[in-house]
Design an enzyme around this catalytic site. Structure first.
Site, PDB file in Angstrom:
ATOM      1  N   LYS A   1      47.891  42.949  31.118  1.00  0.00           N
ATOM      2  CA  LYS A   1      47.651  42.023  29.989  1.00  0.00           C
ATOM      3  C   LYS A   1      46.290  42.302  29.366  1.00  0.00           C
ATOM      4  O   LYS A   1      45.405  42.883  30.003  1.00  0.00           O
ATOM      5  CB  LYS A   1      47.708  40.557  30.442  1.00  0.00           C
ATOM      6  CG  LYS A   1      46.721  40.136  31.545  1.00  0.00           C
ATOM      7  CD  LYS A   1      45.359  39.684  31.091  1.00  0.00           C
ATOM      8  CE  LYS A   1      44.487  39.193  32.250  1.00  0.00           C
ATOM      9  NZ  LYS A   1      43.060  39.105  31.989  1.00  0.00           N
TER      10      LYS A   1
ATOM     11  N   GLN B   1      40.087  45.901  38.847  1.00  0.00           N
ATOM     12  CA  GLN B   1      38.817  45.226  38.463  1.00  0.00           C
ATOM     13  C   GLN B   1      38.505  45.510  36.994  1.00  0.00           C
ATOM     14  O   GLN B   1      37.369  45.814  36.630  1.00  0.00           O
ATOM     15  CB  GLN B   1      37.664  45.678  39.348  1.00  0.00           C
ATOM     16  CG  GLN B   1      37.825  45.203  40.786  1.00  0.00           C
ATOM     17  CD  GLN B   1      36.543  45.339  41.588  1.00  0.00           C
ATOM     18  OE1 GLN B   1      35.646  46.105  41.260  1.00  0.00           O
ATOM     19  NE2 GLN B   1      36.447  44.575  42.669  1.00  0.00           N
TER      20      GLN B   1
ATOM     21  N   MET C   1      42.551  43.342  33.397  1.00  0.00           N
ATOM     22  CA  MET C   1      43.882  43.583  32.828  1.00  0.00           C
ATOM     23  C   MET C   1      44.991  42.960  33.668  1.00  0.00           C
ATOM     24  O   MET C   1      46.180  43.193  33.422  1.00  0.00           O
ATOM     25  CB  MET C   1      44.123  45.087  32.672  1.00  0.00           C
ATOM     26  CG  MET C   1      43.124  45.708  31.697  1.00  0.00           C
ATOM     27  SD  MET C   1      43.456  47.437  31.363  1.00  0.00           S
ATOM     28  CE  MET C   1      44.983  47.329  30.412  1.00  0.00           C
TER      29      MET C   1
ATOM     30  N   GLY D   1      46.070  43.341  36.753  1.00  0.00           N
ATOM     31  CA  GLY D   1      46.939  44.166  37.606  1.00  0.00           C
ATOM     32  C   GLY D   1      47.353  43.463  38.894  1.00  0.00           C
ATOM     33  O   GLY D   1      48.546  43.383  39.206  1.00  0.00           O
ATOM     34  N   GLY D   2      46.387  42.938  39.623  1.00  0.00           N
ATOM     35  CA  GLY D   2      46.686  42.276  40.902  1.00  0.00           C
ATOM     36  C   GLY D   2      47.571  41.054  40.693  1.00  0.00           C
ATOM     37  O   GLY D   2      48.515  40.802  41.460  1.00  0.00           O
ATOM     38  N   SER D   3      47.296  40.297  39.623  1.00  0.00           N
ATOM     39  CA  SER D   3      48.079  39.086  39.338  1.00  0.00           C
ATOM     40  C   SER D   3      49.507  39.454  38.943  1.00  0.00           C
ATOM     41  O   SER D   3      50.469  38.791  39.342  1.00  0.00           O
ATOM     42  CB  SER D   3      47.442  38.303  38.186  1.00  0.00           C
ATOM     43  OG  SER D   3      46.112  38.002  38.488  1.00  0.00           O
ATOM     44  N   SER D   4      49.644  40.519  38.153  1.00  0.00           N
ATOM     45  CA  SER D   4      50.966  40.941  37.717  1.00  0.00           C
ATOM     46  C   SER D   4      51.781  41.423  38.921  1.00  0.00           C
ATOM     47  O   SER D   4      52.978  41.123  39.037  1.00  0.00           O
ATOM     48  CB  SER D   4      50.832  42.057  36.674  1.00  0.00           C
ATOM     49  OG  SER D   4      52.074  42.365  36.126  1.00  0.00           O
TER      50      SER D   4
ATOM     51  N   ASP E   1      45.740  33.858  36.982  1.00  0.00           N
ATOM     52  CA  ASP E   1      46.520  34.589  35.971  1.00  0.00           C
ATOM     53  C   ASP E   1      47.966  34.838  36.399  1.00  0.00           C
ATOM     54  O   ASP E   1      48.762  35.348  35.611  1.00  0.00           O
ATOM     55  CB  ASP E   1      45.885  35.965  35.707  1.00  0.00           C
ATOM     56  CG  ASP E   1      44.601  35.865  34.898  1.00  0.00           C
ATOM     57  OD1 ASP E   1      44.362  34.806  34.294  1.00  0.00           O
ATOM     58  OD2 ASP E   1      43.851  36.852  34.883  1.00  0.00           O
TER      59      ASP E   1
HETATM   60  O1  C5P Z   1      42.026  32.580  40.415  1.00  0.00           O
HETATM   61  P1  C5P Z   1      41.350  33.869  40.630  1.00  0.00           P
HETATM   62  O2  C5P Z   1      41.488  34.380  42.036  1.00  0.00           O
HETATM   63  O3  C5P Z   1      41.681  34.914  39.620  1.00  0.00           O
HETATM   64  O4  C5P Z   1      39.795  33.581  40.429  1.00  0.00           O
HETATM   65  C1  C5P Z   1      38.774  34.413  40.907  1.00  0.00           C
HETATM   66  C2  C5P Z   1      37.436  33.709  40.744  1.00  0.00           C
HETATM   67  O5  C5P Z   1      37.096  33.621  39.345  1.00  0.00           O
HETATM   68  C3  C5P Z   1      37.398  32.269  41.227  1.00  0.00           C
HETATM   69  O6  C5P Z   1      37.071  32.200  42.578  1.00  0.00           O
HETATM   70  C4  C5P Z   1      36.337  31.636  40.341  1.00  0.00           C
HETATM   71  O7  C5P Z   1      35.046  31.952  40.836  1.00  0.00           O
HETATM   72  C5  C5P Z   1      36.494  32.382  39.034  1.00  0.00           C
HETATM   73  N1  C5P Z   1      37.354  31.639  38.071  1.00  0.00           N
HETATM   74  C6  C5P Z   1      36.850  30.502  37.444  1.00  0.00           C
HETATM   75  N2  C5P Z   1      37.638  29.817  36.562  1.00  0.00           N
HETATM   76  C7  C5P Z   1      38.873  30.245  36.265  1.00  0.00           C
HETATM   77  C8  C5P Z   1      39.403  31.405  36.876  1.00  0.00           C
HETATM   78  C9  C5P Z   1      38.610  32.086  37.780  1.00  0.00           C
HETATM   79  O8  C5P Z   1      35.708  30.094  37.685  1.00  0.00           O
HETATM   80  N3  C5P Z   1      39.607  29.572  35.386  1.00  0.00           N
END
Ligand code: C5P
Length: 312
Positions: A17, A111, A114, A116-119, A151
């Site tokens: 994405k 990293q 984009m 990738g891990g979420s998809s 994501d």
């Molecule tokens: O949810 P995800 O694992 O992608 O988030 C990784 C880190 O990014 C979270 O631990 C947080 O520190 C930050 N984050 C945030 N607010 C969001 C999404 C992610 O602060 N809406």
């Protein structure tokens, strides 16, 4: 993303994405941030395959097609890899002990912002839902997706969407034109948590931010739906970009570089580190990607992995 049977295995394509805009509305009590972002799936795909093997512990094999040699390490160990976590989580809900092998062909830069891990995680949920013949509707998969990452719920859907909350509240957006992009993923990756940690503080109230964000989002979606991508470019901004630029000096260089290559707009996607230019056509995107690859840069600055892509 639709799983299909290939011999005795199940297989699914997991798209990347891009965030065409990203606004941070405020910090929440749970430590996450409230967002408003327009995300579009793009034609860079990981491929995930699952083969059941009752005698084998669940395992993941990765075939890395990225120019990032350390990709396999960045995907996480058995315990925290998102694909295996997704399968185990769905297994717990369905009271099934997951066994067998996942094979991941990795093409989405890691990293990079984009998704990738979420998809891959969303792909694993959809794949196992089919392979185990569970047929859970999306609304039963969505809470598992949200637990796996902010994501992940977006990737359960099949198109562009505005994502709100932590990213898990999805409003599908249709009638967007085909868009063409050139993407540069520098050698350095970006940590989502660190980039969120660098957000500048603001005096603006959440309500004021929300109202400004709604207005620019409205202009962005409307211009895109009218097919005026160049105009829409004015509204393509990423609130995380300035914080990311403090962490990674290459970002300023990429901004300067993209300002000189005739993009309709340019911005960082998600929390980076990939940087995106919106181009006039597929030809323009391919041509520009080639130009960037041939570029001789100075002082150790590397543009990195450069490619053209388009919205799905
Ligand atoms: O949810 P995800 O694992 O992608 O988030 C990784 C880190 O990014 C979270 O631990 C947080 O520190 C930050 N984050 C945030 N607010 C969001 C999404 C992610 O602060 N809406």
């Amino acid at each position: 993303m639709f799983p299909r049977k290939v011999g005795d295995a199940w297989e699914i394509q997991a798209p990347a994405k891009l965030n065409l805009c990203l606004e941070v509305l405020g910090r929440r009590d749970d430590g996450f941030h409230s967002l408003q972002t327009l995300m579009v799936p793009v034609r860079v795909y990981d491929q995930l395959r699952y083969r059941s093997a009752p005698a084998r512990e669940l395992e993941l094999r990765v075939r890395n097609l990225l120019p990032q040699p350390q990709a396999a390490n960045l995907l996480g160990s058995n315990d925290n890899n998102l694909i295996l976590r997704a399968a185990r989580m769905l297994g717990t809900k369905a009271e099934i002990l997951p066994k067998g092998t996942f094979e991941l062909i990795k093409r989405i830069p890691i990293q990079a912002g984009m998704g990738g891990g979420s998809s891959d995680a969303a792909a694993a949920l959809l794949l196992m839902n089919k392979a185990w013949n569970l047929n859970y509707p999306l609304k039963q998969l969505a809470p598992l997706a949200a637990e796996l990452g902010s994501d992940v719920p977006f990737f359960l859907g099949h198109g562009a969407a505005v994502c709100r909350g932590r990213g898990e509240l999805i409003e599908p957006i249709d009638r967007l034109p085909k868009m063409h992009f050139v993407v540069a993923k520098p050698p350095q990756g970006s940590s989502t948590a660190e980039v969120f940690g660098c957000l500048p503080s603001t005096d603006q109230s959440i309500t004021a931010r929300e109202s400004l964000a709604n207005r620019s989002l409205h202009h962005l979606v409307q211009s895109l739906q009218l097919g005026t991508v160049a105009q829409a470019g004015r509204w393509m901004t990423n609130r995380l970009e300035d914080g990311a630029a403090q962490l990674a000096p290459w970002l300023t260089r990429l901004r300067e570089l993209f300002a000189g290559i005739g993009c309709l707009a340019h911005f960082m996607t998600g929390s980076g580190s990939a940087y995106v230019g919106v181009m006039r056509s597929a030809h323009h995107a391919r041509h520009t990607a080639q130009r960037l690859r041939n570029l001789k840069t100075e002082n150790g600055f590397e543009v990195g992995h450069v490619f053209a892509t388009s919205s799905c």
